[in-house]
Write a protein that holds these residues in place. Sequence first.
Motif, short mmCIF file in Angstrom:
data_model
loop_
_atom_site.label_atom_id
_atom_site.label_comp_id
_atom_site.label_asym_id
_atom_site.label_seq_id
_atom_site.Cartn_x
_atom_site.Cartn_y
_atom_site.Cartn_z
N LEU A 1 53.24 43.70 33.65
CA LEU A 1 53.80 43.55 34.99
C LEU A 1 52.88 44.09 36.07
O LEU A 1 52.76 43.50 37.15
N ILE A 2 52.23 45.22 35.81
CA ILE A 2 51.36 45.81 36.83
C ILE A 2 50.16 44.90 37.08
O ILE A 2 49.78 44.64 38.23
N SER A 3 49.54 44.42 36.00
CA SER A 3 48.39 43.51 36.14
C SER A 3 48.81 42.21 36.81
O SER A 3 48.09 41.65 37.65
N ALA A 4 50.01 41.71 36.47
CA ALA A 4 50.51 40.48 37.09
C ALA A 4 50.72 40.69 38.58
O ALA A 4 50.38 39.83 39.40
N ARG A 5 51.26 41.86 38.94
CA ARG A 5 51.49 42.15 40.36
C ARG A 5 50.16 42.21 41.12
O ARG A 5 50.04 41.67 42.23
N ASP A 6 49.15 42.85 40.49
CA ASP A 6 47.84 42.94 41.15
C ASP A 6 47.21 41.56 41.32
O ASP A 6 46.58 41.26 42.36
N MET A 7 47.39 40.70 40.31
CA MET A 7 46.82 39.36 40.38
C MET A 7 47.50 38.53 41.48
O MET A 7 46.85 37.73 42.18
N VAL A 8 48.80 38.72 41.66
CA VAL A 8 49.52 38.02 42.73
C VAL A 8 48.99 38.46 44.09
O VAL A 8 48.81 37.63 45.00
N ARG A 9 48.71 39.73 44.23
CA ARG A 9 48.19 40.24 45.51
C ARG A 9 46.82 39.64 45.82
O ARG A 9 46.50 39.33 46.99
N ILE A 10 46.00 39.45 44.77
CA ILE A 10 44.70 38.81 44.99
C ILE A 10 44.90 37.35 45.39
O ILE A 10 44.25 36.83 46.31
N ALA A 11 45.82 36.67 44.68
CA ALA A 11 46.07 35.25 44.97
C ALA A 11 46.58 35.05 46.39
O ALA A 11 46.31 34.02 47.03
N ARG A 12 47.31 36.05 46.93
CA ARG A 12 47.85 35.96 48.28
C ARG A 12 46.73 35.82 49.33
O ARG A 12 46.92 35.24 50.39
N LYS A 13 45.58 36.39 49.01
CA LYS A 13 44.48 36.34 49.97
C LYS A 13 43.98 34.91 50.18
O LYS A 13 43.37 34.59 51.21
#
Length: 604
Positions: free
Chosen positions: A409-421
């Motif tokens: 979940l933590i890695s998934a959350r970080d990846m979503v934040r990158i994708a948001r950019k």
Amino acid sequence: MRNFTTVIFVILLLLSTLGFAVDDGGTESVFSIGAGARAMGMGNAFVGLADDASAVYYNPSGLPYLPSQQISFLHTILFEETVYDYLSYVYPHNRSALGVAVMRLGTDDIGRRDREYYDLGRFSASQLQFMVSYSSRIKKNISAGLALKMAHHSIDNYSAYGFGLDASGHFKISKRISAGLLLQDIIGAKIQLISEKERTPFTFKAGLAYKLGHEFSTLRANLVFDADKPENRSLKIRTGFEVIHRNGLILRSGYDRDNFTLGMGIRYQDLIFDYAYKFIDHLSDSHRFSFTYNFGLSLEEREAIQTESNRRYSEHIIAENRRQSLLHELKKADRYYDRGVFDSSLTAYYRADAFADEKGYIQSRIDDIQSILSAQRSLPPAIIIDSSGTSFGVDFLGQAQRLYAQKSLISARDMVRIARKFDSASPELDSLDLAITVAINDVINDNISLAKIAYGKGNYVSAYDYYNTVLVYSTRNSLARKGSQMSEKRLALAQHINLGLDYFNQGKYISSQKAFNRVLKIDSKNITAKEYMSKINIMIKESTSLEDLQNDEQIWQVYLDGLEAFRRGEYDKAIELWEGVLEVYPNNKNTKENIEQARLRLNK
């Protein structure tokens, strides 16, 4: 405390006012003679003290404070060859005590004659009372007790039984003052030998006791005062004292209603012999003898055994929790590692490392992951961004979805934040972001619930683990941070308490004092630490002599080894050995002087 003492004295004063206004022609139980030569030597004033096996009769509620099992026997020959005996046994356990006693007053070989004085043989008359008592501490300084009694009265061929009940209370007003109340025969035994039925009259008793000195003093004393108010009789006063020398000699005196008493006792190890002498008007004076024997494990020894058992159980639970936590974290870390989710794997290995004794495997995995992550950070970004800001070459959304499916979940959350950019308005990202947030909140809530349950059960290792799991997902979670700190504090507290108890039971009072001081720094109101600090302070204040060391074979040998090292000029070793002696006998003057001499030699 002072108010309570005042209340007791007012009760006694009121009773005396009422008592002297009543005709003194009534009766009372034949067993008012008493139940032990110790108490008899102090005028039978024992309701407020009640600290030996005779308390089954005097005040059962004092029995939970007895240090060990005890058996007591009294034998007295009264006028006209009348014999009075008392036998009791007490078993104190934890905060309660069970006591049994039997009392007999009897005259044998009584001549039977007819109206013309012909000898028709012999007969006997006796009264017997069997008591079973149970008492318990209601609070630390308050106890209550009940005594069920069976009375048997026989004369010649006639006999009858009856049942009665006593109720009592005992109050430790302070370290020196105690008080007692006894409602004797609150239910009186009713006995009918032939035609007339008689009931044992009710008696109200109240007493105070004042202690001077402590158990390690050369001389100590007990001052006692009782007031009896039998049914239909005036108030009777009993008072007395005893002086106890540390060598085992005891002297007593008292006033038993209308007569003076004297007494003495000799204590040798666990055996006590007591003698009492009572001056009786118009009758021959009376000699009373009793023996008391303490046996079995003392209350302190049983507490020490229980404490040791609790400590071992606690260590077992902690070790088992550590083992389970280690296996859980390792399994999770290996699973992440095999799937290539290295950030979550690294976090899990670090947590496993906190529970591991053998760290070789875990450290090797941590080193591998750090190398992999370091290599990944050194690669140039494979992202091509067009004029609209769209990224090519990396599917951030797909990676985030895969990580979410793998519960990373933590890695998934970080990846979503990158994708948001690169795609801040994607409905798919919004949906995935919400799902990840909900899943993380579920993990946080579940772990907080489990942590609270574990903490409430005293399983502080698991509580600590659950709270730290929450902090992995939410580093600013104040509830988890506070819970983690409290769990860690409780673990440290238990460790220091167990250490202090171990040192105390080994006689290492200085080390025990240091351990309990650490407990009080963490928890200034800790009752266990305060109680043992009081005991240690008493032990430390008591000065000891060479004779005391000689009586302790093991310590005496250490002391002699120190002397031998001193003679050889090995002053450091001598000081080390003598400091070991002071661990057990902190105020031994000879040892302190020896250490001072050794340090002077070292300075030269």
